[in-house]
Scaffold this active site. Structure first.
Site: not given
Ligand SMILES: NC(=O)c1ccc[n+]([C@@H]2O[C@H](COP(=O)([O-])OP(=O)(O)OC[C@H]3O[C@@H](n4cnc5c(N)ncnc54)[C@H](O)[C@@H]3O)[C@@H](O)[C@H]2O)c1
Length: 486
Positions: A175, A177, A229, A251, A285, A386
């Site tokens: 699935k 994004a 994500g 993650e 990330c 972030e």
């Protein structure tokens, strides 16, 4: 765009969604619509899981060597088509084409790595409680797997999960994004062309992530959920996964410290910082988000960083020499603006950037200038959350003990970097940083053979190397009794 790349890939064929609905994909550089994609809903996802379940037993029983050959063939087909694939990625994501090529090559390296790793998933036999018994431990595919992936690396995030899953003998539903579904559908195309049996891979783009994922998480046939994500969504999936006790590989977000001690090789540290900060326009990330520079070298280091970032060429990713493309969407620029405004309100200075570029040709894209902030403190938004953009906040520090404490003062624990020439400090600081991945004099900390992943709220599990296979394999203990000797 080829017609099939607007449909769902289920059971080896390209299908419309059950509802017949579609959603738009836009080019973040100018806001234009580049495609309309079939919008998968819960029913489509169930169909995809049905297909994966049907294919699972046969794929797990396929000899490892045969699985390995299909993986290699898929990588070969994709590499032969890499320039076109890279342009597709740049159109939906915005990153410079050279970075798209780099991402694809790196993702395909994972496919090739796991093609080899999957040939060597050995179990073991050990003596047991008596001469008539043996203990056999075998490694088996865990079963139907689902990958839910983010937009920041539209191919890589899928390929490294897919390589490990397929090599382990698991079928997989992806699935992707909704912002970057076309690169995902391309993966379905080259795996189908490589001869992957129908149902072993399904790709179901959807604009309704929460609804579709609730279907995934409630389905007891799905044994592994691999998610990359945000930490926020990772926590939702962890709660939902408890219902059927899925294996989870998560993650999640990061907030990497990048520490420069006063004895560091400054040229090298600067090169590494520019690369790890600006790759993907800071939307990674592992991006250096908190740049700690020892006080005596901070003015010189900041001056040289400003020189480097202010010289970077912003523009459309398709143009040669462009180094900084647009951010993914308007909301991403707004988040960056909010973080910079908060820092300024708290007394920080803007040494370069701090705004959208003024050039008229960039007016319809989600651009933001590379930015350096000085005089930043640990209570500001840039220090706590972030930013996911091209912002480099400089924090000054005095001692090693202080900087390790401040670097560890985060709910995240994905990646950290530090630069020093002192060998003893290399060992001390590497061990003291509470991060899953540490770069000691290195800003390039991702490799196919390495165990990439986080601690604390950055997630659970590791991707890459033989560790990556563990996420998709169960160990079964078989007790063999009643052995007799002639
Ligand atoms: N640790 C890593 O390896 C790694 C790598 C890249 C990005 N990230 C993190 O990903 C984040 C950025 O990506 P993003 O904005 O796409 O993250 P996101 O969590 O919003 O989305 C990731 C995926 O989850 C889906 N999703 C969104 N809401 C959902 C919900 N309620 N239920 C189920 N699925 C849902 C999205 O459609 C997408 O496929 C950042 O936090 C970044 O640090 C982590």
């Amino acid at each position: 765009m080829t017609d099939h790349l607007s449909r769902l890939f289920i059971d080896g064929s390209w299908q419309e969604s059950v509802s017949g609905e579609t959603f738009a994909v836009q080019n973040p550089a100018d806001g234009s619509e580049i495609a309309r994609i079939a919008d998968g809903n819960a029913e489509d996802m169930t169909r995809a899981i049905d297909g994966a379940e049907r294919a699972q037993v046969g794929w797990a029983a396929t000899p490892a060597l045969e699985r390995s050959k299909i993986l290699r063939r898929a990588a070969e087909i994709a590499r032969a088509d890499i320039d076109r694939l890279a342009r597709v990625m740049t159109a939906e994501h915005g990153k410079p084409v050279a970075q798209s090529v780099g991402e694809l090559n790196y993702g395909l390296d994972f496919i090739e790595w796991f093609a080899e790793e999957g040939r060597r998933t050995y179990g073991s036999t050990v003596p047991s409680t008596g001469p008539d018994k043996r203990i056999v431990a075998i490694r088996q595919a865990a079963g139907v797997s689902v990958a839910i992936t983010p937009w920041n690396f539209p191919s890589l995030q899928i390929l490294r999960k897919l390589g490990a899953a397929l090599a382990s003998g698991c079928s997989m539903v992806v699935k992707p994004a909704a912002l970057t579904p076309i690169s995902a559908l391309e993966i379905g195309r080259f795996f189908a062309e490589a001869g992957l049996p129908a149902g072993v891979l399904q790709i179901v783009p959807s604009s309704r992530a929460a609804r579709v994922s609730a279907t995934i998480m409630a389905d007891s046939r799905v044994r592994v959920l691999s998610f990359t994500g945000s930490t926020e969504v990772g926590k939702i999936l962890m709660r939902e996964g408890a219902a059927t006790m899925k294996r989870l590989s998560l993650e999640l977000g990061g907030h990497a410290p990048f520490i420069v001690f006063d004895d560091a090789d400054v040229d090298h540290a600067l090169d590494q910082l520019v690369a790890v900060k600006m790759r993907n326009m800071g939307q990674t990330c592992v991006s250096a988000n908190r740049i700690f520079v020892q006080r005596s070298v901070a003015p010189e280091f900041t001056r040289r960083l400003v020189e480097r970032l202010s010289a970077m060429r912003i523009g459309f990713g398709h143009e040669a020499e462009v180094e900084v493309g647009p951010l993914i969407e308007a909301a991403a620029v707004e988040k960056v603006e909010a973080h910079v405004a908060d820092a300024i309100a708290g007394g920080a200075g803007v040494a370069t950037g701090g705004r959208r570029p003024e050039h008229a040709s960039l007016a319809y894209g989600h651009f933001y200038e590379p930015t350096v902030l000085t005089g930043v403190t640990d209570d500001m938004l840039v220090a706590r959350d972030e930013t996911f953009g091209p912002v480099a906040p400089i924090f000054e520090f005095d001692t090693e003990e202080e900087v390790v404490r401040r670097a560890n003062n985060s709910p995240y624990g994905l990646a950290a970097y530090f630069f020093t020439r002192d060998v003893n400090r290399v060992v001390r600081v590497s061990e003291a940083l509470q991060y899953g991945t540490v770069g000691a004099n290195d800003g390039t900390i991702s490799a196919v053979q390495a165990p990439f992943g986080g601690v604390k709220e950055s997630g659970i599990g590791r991707e890459g190397g033989h560790w990556g296979m563990e996420e998709y394999m169960d160990t079964k203990y078989i007790s063999l009794a009643g052995l007799t000797r002639p």
